[in-house]
Design an enzyme around this catalytic site. Structure first.
Site, PDB file in Angstrom:
ATOM      1  N   ASP A 183       0.825  -1.204   0.000  1.00 57.16           N
ATOM      2  CA  ASP A 183       0.000   0.000   0.000  1.00 57.16           C
ATOM      3  C   ASP A 183       0.866   1.263   0.000  1.00 57.16           C
ATOM      4  OD1 ASP A 183      -2.213  -1.632   0.145  1.00 57.16           O
ATOM      5  OD2 ASP A 183      -3.091  -0.625   1.878  1.00 57.16           O
ATOM      6  N   ASP A 184       0.239   2.376  -0.402  1.00 57.48           N
ATOM      7  CA  ASP A 184       0.797   3.735  -0.278  1.00 57.48           C
ATOM      8  C   ASP A 184       1.984   4.005  -1.187  1.00 57.48           C
ATOM      9  OD1 ASP A 184      -1.109   3.947   1.697  1.00 57.48           O
ATOM     10  OD2 ASP A 184       0.292   4.189   3.348  1.00 57.48           O
ATOM     11  N   HIS A 212      -4.699   3.329  -5.346  1.00 52.86           N
ATOM     12  CA  HIS A 212      -5.033   3.371  -3.921  1.00 52.86           C
ATOM     13  C   HIS A 212      -5.944   4.584  -3.723  1.00 52.86           C
ATOM     14  CE1 HIS A 212      -4.472   1.747   0.014  1.00 52.86           C
ATOM     15  NE2 HIS A 212      -3.775   2.754   0.500  1.00 52.86           N
ATOM     16  N   HIS A 241      -7.846   3.498   0.316  1.00 53.78           N
ATOM     17  CA  HIS A 241      -6.987   3.908   1.431  1.00 53.78           C
ATOM     18  C   HIS A 241      -7.820   4.076   2.696  1.00 53.78           C
ATOM     19  CE1 HIS A 241      -3.773   5.836   3.578  1.00 53.78           C
ATOM     20  NE2 HIS A 241      -4.385   6.999   3.646  1.00 53.78           N
ATOM     21  N   HIS A 296       2.812  -1.987   4.478  1.00 51.68           N
ATOM     22  CA  HIS A 296       3.156  -0.584   4.206  1.00 51.68           C
ATOM     23  C   HIS A 296       4.662  -0.377   4.294  1.00 51.68           C
ATOM     24  CE1 HIS A 296      -1.047  -0.627   5.540  1.00 51.68           C
ATOM     25  NE2 HIS A 296      -1.212   0.427   4.774  1.00 51.68           N
TER      26      HIS A 296
END
Length: 269
Positions: free
Chosen positions: A21-22, A61, A128, A217
């Protein structure tokens, strides 16, 4: 088992998408993605480092909240309900959900998806902080997934997600009537950093047959990486996912990508 997984030959197997993610948020996040070598992740299209992200299995995301004050994230569209007094995304779901106007959310989601389509071959959509789990926003999310022909993640284990009670039934009904892939989310974000490696080992080893998405993450812990309030957890994810024993446990799964899912899903809907 979902018919899609049968078509992918996963019946009776343990399949795992290792999901970063991110991406695009920072150089530290992107560098960790390259170091780990797992292909799948999703990109925050308003992140400062989007231009350096490349990979074979990247999604969007979709972002409506920041999560912490150190994330200076601006909407890509002009909707006023998306913004706090400083012009940034609202920090928390509690801040955002009472304020977000559905029409402005749809415009923002389209802006993020279109920006991604101009940048790379988008394989999937996700949300998100689960901001799109407000039921009316989830309806938009599912509709856009169909329009853009991109599989979107709604966790198959919604009972494990902390949601307002009145959201759960509506989301379960939406998930059941949608044609989206049914994926169980495994997420250790709330696990203390010093326990993260052990959590990976126990959580993954305990899974039975099914299709899972392991959300992490990971970020490098340089000065930039440490600018985020949760940097120690991101560092712990990176270290755990480099650990030989964690890698061994991950290797016991059938590793899956959203690109593979997308191609079969598009033929089924």
């Amino acid at each position: 088992m979902n018919e899609l997984w049968i078509k992918l030959g996963l019946q009776g197997k343990r399949a795992l998408i290792v999901h970063h993610d991110d991406l695009g948020l920072s150089h530290a996040q992107n560098r960790a993605y390259r170091e780990l070598g797992f292909p799948t992740g999703s990109v925050m299209m308003m992140g400062c480092c989007v231009g350096e992200v490349s990979g074979p299995d990247l999604g969007v995301h979709l972002t409506l909240t920041s999560g912490q004050d150190s994330m200076q994230l601006h909407p890509l569209s002009p909707g006023s309900s998306l913004r706090n007094p400083q012009g940034l995304f609202w920090r928390t779901l509690e801040d955002a959900w009472p304020r977000l106007a559905a029409a402005e959310v749809e415009a923002e989601l389209r802006a993020q998806i279109e920006a991604a389509l101009r940048a790379f071959d988008v394989t999937h959509l996700d949300s998100h902080m689960g901001a799109l789990l407000r039921p009316d926003l989830a309806e938009i999310y599912v509709r856009l997934a169909g329009e853009y022909r991109l599989p979107a993640l709604i966790p198959g284990n919604l009972d494990d997600v902390r949601l307002p009670p009145d959201f759960l039934a509506a989301l379960q009904a939406l998930r059941e009537r949608s044609a989206l892939p049914q994926v169980t989310v495994v997420d250790g974000y709330g696990v203390p950093p010093q326990q993260r490696r052990e959590w990976y080992l126990q959580a993954l080893s305990g899974l039975g047959p099914g299709v899972y998405q392991l959300i992490h993450h990971a970020a490098c812990a340089d000065a930039e990486g440490q600018s985020l309030g949760d940097w120690q957890g991101r560092k712990a994810d990176l270290e755990a996912l480099k650990d030989p024993e964690v890698r061994r446990v991950i290797g016991e799964f059938e590793l899956l990508t959203w690109r593979e899912v997308r191609e079969v899903w598009r033929g089924a809907v």
